[in-house]
Design a protein around this motif. Structure first.
Motif, PDB file in Angstrom:
ATOM      1  N   SER A  70      -7.002  26.496  17.042  1.00  0.00           N
ATOM      2  CA  SER A  70      -6.154  25.900  16.012  1.00  0.00           C
ATOM      3  C   SER A  70      -6.692  26.199  14.625  1.00  0.00           C
ATOM      4  CB  SER A  70      -6.061  24.391  16.223  1.00  0.00           C
ATOM      5  OG  SER A  70      -7.361  23.812  16.226  1.00  0.00           O
ATOM      6  N   LEU A  71      -8.028  26.385  14.497  1.00  0.00           N
ATOM      7  CA  LEU A  71      -8.598  26.749  13.190  1.00  0.00           C
ATOM      8  C   LEU A  71      -8.122  28.131  12.762  1.00  0.00           C
ATOM      9  CD1 LEU A  71     -12.299  25.533  13.469  1.00  0.00           C
ATOM     10  CD2 LEU A  71     -10.435  24.502  12.169  1.00  0.00           C
ATOM     11  N   HIS A  72      -8.100  29.073  13.723  1.00  0.00           N
ATOM     12  CA  HIS A  72      -7.616  30.417  13.395  1.00  0.00           C
ATOM     13  C   HIS A  72      -6.123  30.366  13.046  1.00  0.00           C
ATOM     14  CE1 HIS A  72     -11.413  32.010  14.640  1.00  0.00           C
ATOM     15  NE2 HIS A  72     -11.293  31.513  15.861  1.00  0.00           N
ATOM     16  N   SER A  95      -9.383  35.763  26.571  1.00  0.00           N
ATOM     17  CA  SER A  95      -9.448  34.733  27.606  1.00  0.00           C
ATOM     18  C   SER A  95      -8.812  33.445  27.102  1.00  0.00           C
ATOM     19  CB  SER A  95     -10.906  34.477  27.998  1.00  0.00           C
ATOM     20  OG  SER A  95     -11.643  34.062  26.885  1.00  0.00           O
ATOM     21  N   SER A  96      -8.301  32.660  28.053  1.00  0.00           N
ATOM     22  CA  SER A  96      -7.653  31.394  27.713  1.00  0.00           C
ATOM     23  C   SER A  96      -8.697  30.320  27.477  1.00  0.00           C
ATOM     24  CB  SER A  96      -6.722  30.948  28.850  1.00  0.00           C
ATOM     25  OG  SER A  96      -5.698  31.885  29.039  1.00  0.00           O
ATOM     26  N   ARG A  97      -8.321  29.350  26.654  1.00  0.00           N
ATOM     27  CA  ARG A  97      -9.176  28.181  26.432  1.00  0.00           C
ATOM     28  C   ARG A  97      -8.321  26.940  26.578  1.00  0.00           C
ATOM     29  NH1 ARG A  97     -12.849  29.996  21.256  1.00  0.00           N
ATOM     30  NH2 ARG A  97     -13.915  31.730  22.256  1.00  0.00           N
ATOM     31  N   ASP A  98      -8.274  26.134  25.561  1.00  0.00           N
ATOM     32  CA  ASP A  98      -7.451  24.932  25.592  1.00  0.00           C
ATOM     33  C   ASP A  98      -5.980  25.328  25.430  1.00  0.00           C
ATOM     34  OD1 ASP A  98      -6.090  22.641  23.705  1.00  0.00           O
ATOM     35  OD2 ASP A  98      -7.432  21.802  25.240  1.00  0.00           O
ATOM     36  N   PRO A  99      -5.093  24.918  26.354  1.00  0.00           N
ATOM     37  CA  PRO A  99      -3.682  25.325  26.276  1.00  0.00           C
ATOM     38  C   PRO A  99      -3.021  24.918  24.961  1.00  0.00           C
ATOM     39  CG  PRO A  99      -4.180  24.391  28.421  1.00  0.00           C
ATOM     40  CD  PRO A  99      -5.380  24.144  27.585  1.00  0.00           C
ATOM     41  N   GLN A 104      -0.904  26.634  19.660  1.00  0.00           N
ATOM     42  CA  GLN A 104      -0.879  26.582  18.193  1.00  0.00           C
ATOM     43  C   GLN A 104      -1.106  27.976  17.600  1.00  0.00           C
ATOM     44  OE1 GLN A 104      -3.769  23.205  17.580  1.00  0.00           O
ATOM     45  NE2 GLN A 104      -2.211  22.609  16.104  1.00  0.00           N
ATOM     46  N   PHE A 105      -2.082  28.700  18.191  1.00  0.00           N
ATOM     47  CA  PHE A 105      -2.360  30.035  17.669  1.00  0.00           C
ATOM     48  C   PHE A 105      -1.176  30.971  17.921  1.00  0.00           C
ATOM     49  CE2 PHE A 105      -4.768  34.157  17.906  1.00  0.00           C
ATOM     50  CZ  PHE A 105      -5.007  34.221  16.533  1.00  0.00           C
TER      51      PHE A 105
END
Length: 774
Positions: A70-72, A95-99, A104-105
């Motif tokens: 979300s920061l990016h 790679s996936s992280r938090d959905p 958001q990205f």
């Protein structure tokens, strides 16, 4: 036969030169020459490329890693809102992280409308095929992929080029620089980066400065933005020509600027140099046998100069990369062949080498003085001698700030002055230590004067490479009929003691050896004392001066050495601070004091001294929190006494940790106020509760001036809402005087000597236990 040898030597020389170029042994020289050419042809960047760096500042501000995407997303929105032309993320999004963060990205990429690019990494898999680490499909649906691979020289690991594209079974991905530059000219498969571009002109912004709106939007409007890591912790770095080590995103930006400047470089490598050397070798083969060697040297030197000049012009005007180390080294080889062919080169070289080896066996190469080995190998003498050991101070710090060459130049001047000091022998026994040796005339006072005169004359201003340096010298010396090895050892001990006692000159004393042996024993045994239960705590009560009630007790460490008996803290605490063992000792006393205080029958405070070194080498706030938690002692009953010290190298960290301790609820006291490095700025900057007045202001102070100074400290503390506690209270008149002046608490032998924890518990358990003096 001679003709065959000359041809054989020429062919071997060319083969050697080829071997040197192919093995990478000329890489260091090539790098220096390349750096010079790049600096000499420096050209500006377009300033249409901006690097947004994930730097150490950003990591510290955000406080976690890896960051949520979300920061990016927020950064991308801010860049597009500021009018950025295009944004490239040199970050792995494969790679996936938090959905939620990924969503958001993805949304931010969609809002960018096709003007955002994501990094792809090409690598060869175990099957030998090329594979890409591509962005996630949901990201790639809204943003293009660009290649961020960098090519490393296999011999030097230097990065100076990158592939313009890479293809696998899913398609071709262009390099970041190629995609953003949109160059219409044909490109080679490998893009050489133009490091003559001035990196200082490249705009570089901190991630958090952009994220939090601390950057003027005009710096971003219409620019192509590359976002990537530059913090040391993230390890995205490459060694490059001219600039040394730079971050990966900066290297990508230089590649982009290379294409924007239209600099399509062609790398000819060592081929021109090898061809020129080969041609000159043929000329030397057909020259007259007795050709003038200086003439040959002049021709070769001129060729070297012209070759370097042509390489410079080729780079600046024709965009050609030419490595010239092979030319210069080849010309040196040819000159060697010319000397050998004239019949005396080999003989001269062998003689010079033998002389040099004989010299280096007993001398210092840099100054020409005797080495320590050479000093020891001097002919024996039965005459008593004196040996002075002079050490130039702070040379390590000067090497860091000014460089090795500058310091060596100063030491060379120093050695030259020593050569005229009137001593029979002068030696360099260590990088910054010099020994002077002569016969002993038995005049101890004269020797002391000589040492002082040497220190005075050799200390002072030195000039080297445009720098003015002030040099301080410390002298230790010894005399007698012992061997030179014994005298040197004694002078070293005297030098150590001079530095410890902050003296300028010092003579060796037999007691010095005993002191040094004792310090070594204490240092060794102190490391074992904790595990062998040789350390214990005593407590000195602290009283309210008005009510004479016990309000607290200071924890004092004691060491019962099995051989030496009780060892004073004044002896072993400084030793522990020098060796860093104070960190372990400080942790032990903190936990032990909290544990004992929690069991006291009265809820008084326990005061624990904290060394400034603990602030720098441990997470002190976490250690204190653990001690409180494990003992169950309320934070309000723990008081930490802190003394400012010259050992503190990061005052900002000390201040920050003190605020953390204050947030825990711990009481803070400035110990020994008025001595050492204490400052009135503490009242403004530090969150302490208590001023502990050093006993030097209390004990045996009877004059009016003493009283006025003591009253001023107490009054200042009171006006700043700080309590005061006076150390060294040894009689009733002193206690009464402090009470009248408004001092809050007192501590000293008049109230109680330090007592064991068991006796303190008995004292606090007695009726009227808190009133020591009525």
């Amino acid at each position: 036969m001679r003709h065959l040898l000359r041809w054989t030597a020429a062919i071997v020389a060319i083969l050697v030169l080829l071997g040197l170029t192919q093995s990478g042994m000329l890489a260091s020289l090539d790098r220096r020459l390349d750096d010079w050419r790049l600096a000499a042809t420096s050209r500006p960047v377009s300033e249409t490329t901006v690097v947004v760096e994930i730097d150490s500042q950003s990591l510290a501000e955000i406080g976690i890693w890896p960051w949520p995407r979300s920061l990016h997303a927020t950064l991308l929105d801010r860049l597009m809102a500021a009018g950025a032309d295009e944004v490239v993320f040199d970050i792995d999004f494969s790679s996936s992280r938090d959905p939620f963060d990924d969503a958001q990205f993805t949304a931010a990429l969609e809002r960018a409308g096709g003007y955002a690019w994501l990094a792809a990494f090409a690598q060869t898999g175990a099957d030998g095929h090329l594979h890409f680490s591509r962005p996630l499909p949901e990201f790639a649906a809204s943003a293009g992929s660009v290649l961020v691979n960098v090519l490393l020289d296999p011999l030097t690991a230097t990065a100076r080029s990158l592939p313009v594209s890479a293809t696998d079974e899913y398609g071709t991905i262009p390099a970041l620089a190629v995609q953003l530059a949109r160059n219409q000219s044909p490109l080679p498969e490998i893009l050489e980066v133009d490091f003559s571009l001035n990196l200082a002109d490249l705009p570089r912004l901190s991630f958090t400065d952009v994220l939090y709106g601390r950057v003027d939007p005009s710096m971003l409007s219409g620019k192509q933005i590359i976002v990537g890591a530059s913090a040391i912790e993230l390890r995205d770095f490459f060694t490059v020509p001219r600039y040394g080590v730079i971050a990966g995103p900066v290297l990508q930006a230089l590649a982009l600027e290379t294409l924007k400047a239209g600099r399509i470089l062609a790398n000819w490598g060592h081929l021109p140099g090898v061809l020129i050397v080969s041609a000159l070798a043929l000329l030397l083969l057909f020259r007259p046998r007795r050709a003038n060697v200086p003439t040959v040297f002049a021709v070769l030197a001129m060729t070297s100069f012209l070759g370097e000049a042509m390489a410079l012009v080729a780079y600046a005007q024709l965009s050609l990369l030419v490595s010239t180390a092979s030319l210069h080294v080849g010309l040196v080889i040819l000159f060697g062949l010319a000397l050998a062919d004239n019949g005396y080169d080999h003989l001269l070289a062998r003689r010079a080498a033998q002389d040099r080896l004989r010299f280096l066996a007993t001398h210092d190469a840099a100054t020409g003085l005797l080495s320590q080995q050479g000093l020891m190998e001097l002919p024996r003498t039965l005459v008593p001698q004196v040996l002075l050991l002079l050490q130039v101070q702070a040379t390590d710090e000067l090497r860091v700030t000014l460089g090795h060459d500058v310091v060596e130049a100063v030491l060379h001047q120093f050695a030259h002055r020593l050569g005229h000091a009137g001593f029979a022998e002068v030696a360099r026994t260590a990088p910054a230590t010099f020994a002077l040796l002569r016969g002993d005339d038995g005049d101890a006072d004269g020797l002391a004067r000589t040492a002082a005169q040497l220190r005075t004359s050799l200390s002072g201003e030195y000039q080297a490479d445009g720098h003015h340096l002030h040099i301080e010298v410390v002298v230790g010396y010894a005399s007698g009929a012992g061997t030179r090895s014994e005298l040197l050892n004694q002078a070293e001990i005297a030098l150590i003691q001079a530095r410890a006692d902050r003296l300028q000159t010092r003579s060796f004393s037999p007691a010095d050896q005993s002191i040094l042996d004792r310090q070594r024993q204490l240092d060794r045994d102190l490391r074992r004392a904790l595990g062998r239960n040789q350390l214990r705590l005593n407590f000195q009560p602290q009283v309210d001066l008005k009510s004479r009630n016990v309000i607290g007790a200071e924890a004092l460490m004691r060491w019962d050495h099995p051989e030496l008996g009780p060892v004073s803290p004044a002896e072993f605490i400084p030793l522990a601070e020098e060796t860093g063992l104070i960190v372990d000792l400080g942790r032990w006393i903190l936990f032990e004091a909290c544990q004992q205080a929690a069991a006291w029958p009265s809820p008084i405070t326990v005061a624990v001294n904290v060394s400034p070194i603990q602030f720098q080498h441990v997470d002190l706030a976490a250690t204190v929190a653990n001690a409180l938690r494990s003992s169950g002692l309320p934070a309000s009953r723990l008081e930490l006494e802190i003394t400012e010290s010259s050992r503190v190298t990061d005052p900002g960290r000390v201040h920050a940790v003190m605020w953390q301790l204050r947030d825990l609820g711990v009481r803070l006291a400035i110990d020994d106020f008025g001595t050492g490095y204490s400052s009135l700025s503490y009242f403004r900057d530090l969150p302490f509760d208590l001023v502990k007045i050093d006993q030097s202001f209390v004990r045996d102070r009877t004059s009016a001036e003493d009283h006025r100074l003591l009253a001023a400290i107490i009054e200042l503390s009171s006006k700043m809402d700080k309590h005061t506690i006076a150390e060294g209270v040894e009689d009733e008149p002193t206690a009464r005087l402090l009470t009248e002046m408004g001092c809050t608490y007192g501590q000293g032998y008049y109230f109680s000597r330090p007592i064991s924890g068991e006796n303190l518990c008995k004292l606090l358990s007695q009726p009227h236990r808190q009133q020591l003096i009525s």
